[in-house]
Write a protein that holds these residues in place. Structure first.
Motif, PDB file in Angstrom:
ATOM      1  N   GLY A 103       0.852  -1.318   0.053  1.00 39.52           N
ATOM      2  CA  GLY A 103      -0.246  -0.010   0.018  1.00 39.52           C
ATOM      3  C   GLY A 103       0.880   1.183  -0.016  1.00 39.52           C
ATOM      4  O   GLY A 103       0.402   2.229   0.183  1.00 39.52           O
ATOM      5  N   PHE A 104       2.208   1.019  -0.241  1.00 42.66           N
ATOM      6  CA  PHE A 104       2.897   2.451  -0.537  1.00 42.66           C
ATOM      7  C   PHE A 104       2.460   3.259  -1.860  1.00 42.66           C
ATOM      8  O   PHE A 104       2.183   2.592  -2.595  1.00 42.66           O
ATOM      9  N   GLU A 105       2.718   4.510  -1.441  1.00 40.57           N
ATOM     10  CA  GLU A 105       2.274   5.123  -2.799  1.00 40.57           C
ATOM     11  C   GLU A 105       3.410   5.030  -3.536  1.00 40.57           C
ATOM     12  O   GLU A 105       4.551   5.192  -3.577  1.00 40.57           O
ATOM     13  N   GLN A 106       3.139   4.419  -5.023  1.00 40.18           N
ATOM     14  CA  GLN A 106       3.969   4.005  -5.871  1.00 40.18           C
ATOM     15  C   GLN A 106       5.062   4.916  -6.205  1.00 40.18           C
ATOM     16  O   GLN A 106       5.997   4.707  -6.210  1.00 40.18           O
ATOM     17  N   LEU A 123      10.916   7.426   4.015  1.00 39.27           N
ATOM     18  CA  LEU A 123       9.319   6.827   4.434  1.00 39.27           C
ATOM     19  C   LEU A 123       8.660   7.225   3.466  1.00 39.27           C
ATOM     20  O   LEU A 123       8.029   8.335   3.589  1.00 39.27           O
ATOM     21  N   PRO A 124       8.146   6.450   2.402  1.00 35.15           N
ATOM     22  CA  PRO A 124       7.315   6.674   1.524  1.00 35.15           C
ATOM     23  C   PRO A 124       5.763   6.761   2.225  1.00 35.15           C
ATOM     24  O   PRO A 124       5.707   6.225   3.238  1.00 35.15           O
ATOM     25  N   GLY A 125       5.194   7.419   1.547  1.00 30.39           N
ATOM     26  CA  GLY A 125       3.725   7.747   2.178  1.00 30.39           C
ATOM     27  C   GLY A 125       2.744   6.741   1.342  1.00 30.39           C
ATOM     28  O   GLY A 125       3.049   5.341   1.255  1.00 30.39           O
ATOM     29  N   GLY A 126       1.624   7.243   1.112  1.00 30.96           N
ATOM     30  CA  GLY A 126       0.313   6.355   0.755  1.00 30.96           C
ATOM     31  C   GLY A 126      -0.522   6.314   2.098  1.00 30.96           C
ATOM     32  O   GLY A 126       0.153   6.464   3.079  1.00 30.96           O
ATOM     33  N   LEU A 127      -1.732   5.788   1.856  1.00 27.69           N
ATOM     34  CA  LEU A 127      -2.694   5.651   3.099  1.00 27.69           C
ATOM     35  C   LEU A 127      -2.428   4.628   3.874  1.00 27.69           C
ATOM     36  O   LEU A 127      -2.230   4.518   5.007  1.00 27.69           O
ATOM     37  N   GLY A 167       9.921 -11.492   0.394  1.00 25.29           N
ATOM     38  CA  GLY A 167       9.136 -11.690  -1.089  1.00 25.29           C
ATOM     39  C   GLY A 167       9.158  -9.999  -1.786  1.00 25.29           C
ATOM     40  O   GLY A 167       9.699  -9.286  -1.870  1.00 25.29           O
ATOM     41  N   LYS A 168       7.984  -9.996  -2.077  1.00 27.69           N
ATOM     42  CA  LYS A 168       7.313  -8.407  -2.934  1.00 27.69           C
ATOM     43  C   LYS A 168       6.496  -8.150  -2.022  1.00 27.69           C
ATOM     44  O   LYS A 168       5.351  -8.447  -1.337  1.00 27.69           O
ATOM     45  N   ILE A 169       6.425  -6.646  -2.338  1.00 29.92           N
ATOM     46  CA  ILE A 169       5.220  -5.881  -1.637  1.00 29.92           C
ATOM     47  C   ILE A 169       4.733  -5.076  -2.841  1.00 29.92           C
ATOM     48  O   ILE A 169       5.361  -4.700  -3.635  1.00 29.92           O
ATOM     49  N   ARG A 170       3.410  -4.609  -2.825  1.00 30.40           N
ATOM     50  CA  ARG A 170       2.874  -4.123  -3.982  1.00 30.40           C
ATOM     51  C   ARG A 170       2.293  -2.534  -3.551  1.00 30.40           C
ATOM     52  O   ARG A 170       1.959  -2.407  -2.335  1.00 30.40           O
ATOM     53  N   GLY A 171       2.303  -1.699  -4.465  1.00 32.66           N
ATOM     54  CA  GLY A 171       2.241  -0.225  -4.357  1.00 32.66           C
ATOM     55  C   GLY A 171       0.850  -0.046  -4.604  1.00 32.66           C
ATOM     56  O   GLY A 171      -0.027  -0.886  -5.005  1.00 32.66           O
ATOM     57  N   TRP A 172       0.586   1.349  -4.337  1.00 31.19           N
ATOM     58  CA  TRP A 172      -0.819   1.683  -4.636  1.00 31.19           C
ATOM     59  C   TRP A 172      -0.617   3.171  -5.483  1.00 31.19           C
ATOM     60  O   TRP A 172       0.236   4.042  -5.427  1.00 31.19           O
ATOM     61  N   GLU A 173      -1.233   2.927  -6.651  1.00 25.04           N
ATOM     62  CA  GLU A 173      -1.155   3.938  -7.682  1.00 25.04           C
ATOM     63  C   GLU A 173      -2.285   4.689  -7.883  1.00 25.04           C
ATOM     64  O   GLU A 173      -3.352   4.145  -8.627  1.00 25.04           O
ATOM     65  N   ASN A 174      -2.510   5.943  -7.546  1.00 24.93           N
ATOM     66  CA  ASN A 174      -3.859   6.703  -7.921  1.00 24.93           C
ATOM     67  C   ASN A 174      -5.046   6.140  -7.122  1.00 24.93           C
ATOM     68  O   ASN A 174      -5.311   6.392  -6.057  1.00 24.93           O
ATOM     69  N   THR A 175      -5.595   5.352  -7.809  1.00 22.31           N
ATOM     70  CA  THR A 175      -6.982   4.779  -7.332  1.00 22.31           C
ATOM     71  C   THR A 175      -6.894   3.393  -7.257  1.00 22.31           C
ATOM     72  O   THR A 175      -8.087   2.740  -6.926  1.00 22.31           O
TER      73      THR A 175
END
Length: 188
Positions: free
Chosen positions: A19-22, A80-84, A47-55
């Motif tokens: 959920g990090f902001e891409q 520290l990246p954001g994202g909600l 492993g891998k984590i997935r980002g959040w991009e826009n919506t």
């Protein structure tokens, strides 16, 4: 012509989870690598984590080290990246909070950059007292309640602690984080 800042020989941790902001992970990572730094994605997950991009969900990135493997003393700086979702999950993880706190230990402080909702983790870590900071506007009350002096500016630097508001601020954020690492400033 301006002097190009090289971070050759410097290691930087980017602490993130799903959920990090891409753009707030990929842009600083690329800028740091372009400046010569070795960058590790540190996460509670393997492993891998997935980002959040826009919506919607964005791309996956490979985790280089888990929080249980990573040690702050191995790094010259933290981002520290954001994202909600990302900082909200990390601020509830005691290992993530302790990892952040370790970058602020007296006599051991290192540059720290946080953007958008990323400063939520700084509030949880208890490191904002008396510091000038910025963030995504919706968390300004949380940062003020944690003792921060919140301002609405593109990029704010307080003794090696670099904060920015949103993805539009990434060029200024990246430049300032690189400058703080290059100058060897501390988030004291």
């Amino acid at each position: 012509m301006a002097e190009k800042k090289t971070l050759q020989g410097k290691k930087v941790a980017i602490l993130a989870t799903n959920g990090f902001e891409q753009s707030e992970l990929t842009s600083p990572k690329q800028a740091l690598q372009d400046a010569g730094a070795e960058v590790h994605i540190v996460s509670p997950e393997k492993g891998k984590i997935r980002g959040w991009e826009n919506t919607d969900w964005g791309d996956e990135v490979q985790v280089d080290k888990t929080l249980s493997e990573a040690k702050a003393e191995d790094y010259h700086a933290l981002v520290l990246p954001g994202g909600l979702f990302n900082p909200d999950a990390l601020r509830q993880d005691e290992h993530a909070v302790r990892f952040v706190q370790s970058f602020f230990k007296p006599g051991y402080n290192k540059p720290v950059g946080a953007i958008c909702h990323g400063p939520w983790l700084l509030a949880e870590a208890g490191v904002l007292e008396g510091r000038k900071v910025t963030s995504y506007p919706s968390i300004q009350t949380d940062l003020k309640n944690a003792g921060g002096d919140w301002v609405n500016e593109e990029v704010v630097c307080d003794n090696g602690l670099v904060t920015s508001r949103k993805p539009d601020d990434l060029p200024a954020f990246n430049r300032k984080v690189i400058e703080e690492i290059f100058e060897g400033r501390h988030a004291a």
